[in-house]
Structures are given as C-alpha cells and as structure tokens.
Write an enzyme that holds these catalytic residues in place. Structure first.
Site, PDB file in Angstrom:
ATOM      1  N   LYS A 243      41.511 -26.137 -11.492  1.00 17.11           N
ATOM      2  CA  LYS A 243      40.958 -25.858 -10.162  1.00 17.11           C
ATOM      3  C   LYS A 243      41.374 -24.492  -9.618  1.00 17.11           C
ATOM      4  O   LYS A 243      40.672 -23.904  -8.813  1.00 17.11           O
ATOM      5  CB  LYS A 243      41.354 -26.964  -9.189  1.00 17.11           C
ATOM      6  CG  LYS A 243      40.535 -28.234  -9.419  1.00 17.11           C
ATOM      7  CD  LYS A 243      40.587 -29.158  -8.221  1.00 17.11           C
ATOM      8  CE  LYS A 243      39.621 -30.307  -8.387  1.00 17.11           C
ATOM      9  NZ  LYS A 243      40.124 -31.299  -9.355  1.00 17.11           N
TER      10      LYS A 243
ATOM     11  N   GLU B  84      37.828 -28.567   1.575  1.00 16.21           N
ATOM     12  CA  GLU B  84      37.879 -30.022   1.625  1.00 16.21           C
ATOM     13  C   GLU B  84      38.754 -30.477   0.471  1.00 16.21           C
ATOM     14  O   GLU B  84      38.862 -29.798  -0.543  1.00 16.21           O
ATOM     15  CB  GLU B  84      36.473 -30.613   1.470  1.00 16.21           C
ATOM     16  CG  GLU B  84      35.994 -30.818   0.021  1.00 16.21           C
ATOM     17  CD  GLU B  84      35.793 -29.527  -0.770  1.00 16.21           C
ATOM     18  OE1 GLU B  84      35.757 -28.442  -0.164  1.00 16.21           O
ATOM     19  OE2 GLU B  84      35.689 -29.607  -2.019  1.00 16.21           O
TER      20      GLU B  84
ATOM     21  N   SER C 110      41.723 -30.715 -18.706  1.00 22.15           N
ATOM     22  CA  SER C 110      41.523 -30.044 -17.414  1.00 22.15           C
ATOM     23  C   SER C 110      42.806 -29.946 -16.598  1.00 22.15           C
ATOM     24  O   SER C 110      42.975 -29.017 -15.813  1.00 22.15           O
ATOM     25  CB  SER C 110      40.455 -30.791 -16.611  1.00 22.15           C
ATOM     26  OG  SER C 110      40.778 -32.172 -16.513  1.00 22.15           O
TER      27      SER C 110
HETATM   28  C1  LIG Z   1      39.511 -32.388  -9.844  1.00 20.34           C
HETATM   29  C2  LIG Z   1      39.820 -32.619 -11.269  1.00 20.34           C
HETATM   30  C3  LIG Z   1      38.819 -32.994 -12.195  1.00 20.34           C
HETATM   31  C4  LIG Z   1      37.400 -33.287 -11.810  1.00 20.34           C
HETATM   32  O1  LIG Z   1      36.710 -32.222 -11.232  1.00 20.34           O
HETATM   33  P1  LIG Z   1      35.553 -31.441 -11.978  1.00 20.34           P
HETATM   34  O2  LIG Z   1      34.936 -30.623 -10.902  1.00 20.34           O
HETATM   35  O3  LIG Z   1      34.598 -32.443 -12.563  1.00 20.34           O
HETATM   36  O4  LIG Z   1      36.170 -30.616 -13.041  1.00 20.34           O
HETATM   37  C5  LIG Z   1      39.173 -33.131 -13.526  1.00 20.34           C
HETATM   38  N1  LIG Z   1      40.443 -32.935 -13.940  1.00 20.34           N
HETATM   39  C6  LIG Z   1      41.431 -32.580 -13.093  1.00 20.34           C
HETATM   40  C7  LIG Z   1      42.804 -32.387 -13.624  1.00 20.34           C
HETATM   41  C8  LIG Z   1      41.156 -32.407 -11.726  1.00 20.34           C
HETATM   42  O5  LIG Z   1      42.139 -32.066 -10.890  1.00 20.34           O
END
Ligand SMILES: *Cc1c(COP(=O)(O)O)cnc(C)c1O
Length: 419
Positions: free
Chosen positions: A89, A111, A379
């Site tokens: 993020k 948000e 992610s």
């Molecule tokens: C917020 C988040 C997601 C999901 O958000 P996307 O916009 O679909 O990428 C996935 N993995 C992590 C670690 C997150 O913090």
C-alpha cells in the site's frame, strides 16, 4: 502505460459517477496526474523515494522446498511485504502524496477500513511533511487499535465515523464530503484501484512498480513465467503486479478472492468467483458489487480484513468478464494453511490477504510445466495478523497472554519481571 482506460472506462466498467460538487476536484487531479507522469523531475523524485524510503526493489524469492514438494512449476514469491510499513500500500500512498505536494496541496485525507491504507498514508505524509487526516468507521477504530496507534505515531489524526454501519463504506463517504468542501488545500488519497476516474488508472500506475520489477528480475535470471497469482480485495496489488503483462497472453493471470467460511451469501467477499455479485454503481464507479435486491450493501465476511470489501477494481472486473483473469474463491482455512506452509517451509510469514494468493498457487503449481514459473505476489507480511492467527493456532496461550497483559496494566506492575 499509465493510462489504459478510455475516458475512464474499462469496457463497460469504471467511469466517473460523481456529484457535481466533486467535479472540479476530480478534474484537477486528472490533469495533474497526466502532467506529472510526463515530468522527468517528478519521476526521478518518485524513484529515489521508492529506493531509499520504501526499500525497493523488493526481492523475488525461489520457493525451493515448495517447488520440490509439489513437483510442478517453479514457485516464486515476490516479497512485497518487505516494503517499508509492511505491504504494497505504501507504493500508492507515496505516489499520491508526492503528486499532491507538487499540486500545492498541504493536507491529505484518506479512508481506511482495517487501517492498512491509513498507516501507509500516515507514513507517507510524515515522510513528505503533509498534514494527514484519516477517516475510519467507529467500529473499525475500536477493533483495529494497533493500526490506529501506528497512524497516531506517524502524526495523523484519526477521525471515527459515526454514520451508517460505522465501517469502511461510511469512511469513504465522509472522505468524499471533506474533499468536496476542501479540495483547494486537500488531496483525497484513495487506497485501492477503484473509485471514480482517474483513481483506477492512477493507483494501478503507482503499483505497477511491482510488475515492472518482476518482469526485469525474471529477464535477468532467465525465469520463464507461466502464471501470476495475486489476492484481490479492491484490486490494487493485483493490478500493479499484472499490469506489465496484461497484453502478454502467454502469461496466465489468477486472482484469489476471499472465500470466507463458504459460498453462502454473506459468508464471503466474492465479487467475481461467486454468483452473488451484480453490476452496480457505487462510490463513483461502475463495477461488480455485492448488493442485495434493494441495492444495499450485502454482508461480507473474510478472515483477512483487506479482502473483505463489496466492490472491485473496474479494470479487473472487465478482465474477469473477458476471461483474461481467472478468479477463484479461497476459504479462510485454506489461507490459514498457506500461512503455516510458507512460514514453516520457506521462512516467509505472509499476511492473511497474501496467503489467499499463496493457497491458490499451491493448487495450481502441480499442473504448471517444470521449466516454467508460477509467481505469488506476497502483498504484505503477516506480523500484523498476530491478533487473528494466534487465537486460531494457539487460543489458550493467547488468552493467558492477554489476561496477563491486562493484569499488568491495571495493577501497574511488570508481570514479566515478577515471574
Ligand atoms: C489492503 C491489502 C490487500 C487488499 O487490497 P488490494 O487493493 O486488493 O491490493 C491485500 N494485501 C494486503 C497486505 C493489504 O494490506
């Protein structure tokens, strides 16, 4: 590469469905984004922030043991969770906050639901010297205290939203209201690849650094890609990971959605993999949404807060419809198993969101040719999930721990020393 929509539309999805009071703010943002993406000085500043602050590039790790165990394609993990603040993020937050600064804004609003986007935005604002206000539903503020504490450490003001269900969608509405009233000084840093144009193009562009690095890392190491697997909440990490490969149909794209506790309506957050979602227009864009017959938000459920959302990136919705991306539901327990598998066998503690992608890859890898790679986008890292995973994996020990912490606080003594 940075603008792939046509006037904000991806096929029938996307668009700019906003009230008149937001028109000027959105138009100004769109013009600035187009201007600065063509400005070498802006791009250089972004490159340095990515290198020195975020810690890019993030590694591409060969999951050797997993590959041997499954006996199919070579499994690789893009360790995006090694980015500063622990998840992808920050790529978007740094991009948008830098853009806002160039636009002459002094104040950033955002948000947040679980608090991950709030933390990334607060950190980016601290880094770049901007005032930061984060709207978060009152219910979420109460249950996500570790992230609220982090946002406040970074100097952000967290505003509990008391409207509606007091969760994420109410926080988005409140941020939109603030933006409409204050856009001359304020930028709204939206957290995923959704919302009105230009946000889906913009967020995907700032996240594309993930896919660009993977492409280069694979070229350097002569890794032949069969498939890419990402988890899909709003769709930002998947969009950025997939983007450089959208047109290369030799690379298969897979999206893992929150299958929750099962396929019944209300027990998951499947906008593409299930049959419960429908076309709709909500919060400024047209996409697939989990809405009931009256157009109201359906209940959603997932063990991973980041995937627990009723809408999805319009571009990913379009690509799901055309068949370019294949979506599947991964249940809570499959995700928990994947967390354990990759921690134990690869020394990698994944976020519960990312573990959905990892679980899907465990199913797909055996049928991938041995000389080709299947790449998981991790992610985020799993440290943040200890309050969710510990009650599942070791409930009694965790309860004891919480009790002793509370005792220590209320009696103003240090139990750890006393024992
Ligand atoms: C917020 C988040 C997601 C999901 O958000 P996307 O916009 O679909 O990428 C996935 N993995 C992590 C670690 C997150 O913090």
């Amino acid at each position: 590469m940075y603008n792939t929509s046509e006037n904000g539309f991806f096929g029938e999805y996307g668009g700019k469905f906003i009230p008149e009071v937001l028109r000027a703010a959105v138009d100004e943002l769109e013009n600035a984004f187009n201007k600065y993406m063509a400005d070498p000085a802006f791009l250089e500043e972004l490159r340095i922030l990515r290198r020195d602050y975020i810690g890019r590039e993030t590694p591409l790790l060969f999951a050797e043991k997993t590959t041997q165990m499954l006996g199919g394609g070579q499994v690789y993990i893009k360790l995006e969770g090694l980015a500063n603040t622990g998840a992808h993020k920050i790529n978007n937050a740094i991009g948008q906050v830098l853009l806002a600064k160039k636009m002459g804004k002094t104040r950033i609003i955002a948000e947040t639901g679980a608090g991950q986007h709030g933390v990334a935005t607060a950190a980016a604002c601290a880094r770049l010297g901007m005032e930061c206000v984060v709207y978060q539903g009152e219910v979420d503020v109460r249950r996500q205290q570790p992230n609220v504490a982090a946002m406040e450490l970074y100097g952000a003001k967290v505003v509990p939203v008391k409207n509606g269900s007091r969760t994420l969608k109410d926080a988005v509405n409140e941020a939109m209201r603030d933006w409409a009233a204050n856009f001359e000084t304020t930028h709204y840093c939206l957290g995923s690849a959704l919302g009105p144009a230009p946000f889906p193009d913009m967020v995907r562009t700032f996240q594309s650094v993930i896919g660009d690095e993977v492409k280069q890392q694979c070229a350097e190491r002569n890794i032949k890609i069969d498939s890419l697997v990402a988890c899909v909440g709003g769709g930002s990490n998947a969009s950025g990971f997939f983007a450089p490969f959208f047109d290369d149909t030799s690379v298969k794209l897979y999206g893992a959605e929150a299958g929750g506790t099962g396929p019944e309506i209300g027990n998951n957050a499947c906008r593409m993999a299930g049959t419960a979602a429908r076309d709709g227009i909500l919060q400024g864009y047209k996409s697939r949404f989990l809405l009931d017959d009256d157009g109201q938000a359906q209940k959603t459920s997932s063990i991973s807060a980041g995937l627990d959302y009723l809408g999805i990136s319009p571009q990913l919705a379009m690509m799901g419809k055309t068949g370019r991306i294949t979506f599947a539901a991964i249940t809570d327990s499959e995700a928990l198993n994947a967390v354990q598998h990759f921690a134990k066998n690869e020394g990698v503690l994944m976020a519960l969101e990312s573990a959905h992608a990892a679980a899907y890859a465990l199913k797909l890898a055996p049928s991938v040719p041995k000389d080709k790679a299947i790449i998981i986008n991790m992610s985020g890292r799993g440290d943040k999930d200890v309050f969710i995973t510990s009650p599942v994996f070791r409930p009694e020990e965790w309860k004891d721990f919480l009790r002793s912490e509370l005792f220590r606080l209320e009696n103003n003594t240090n139990v750890h020393e006393a024992q």
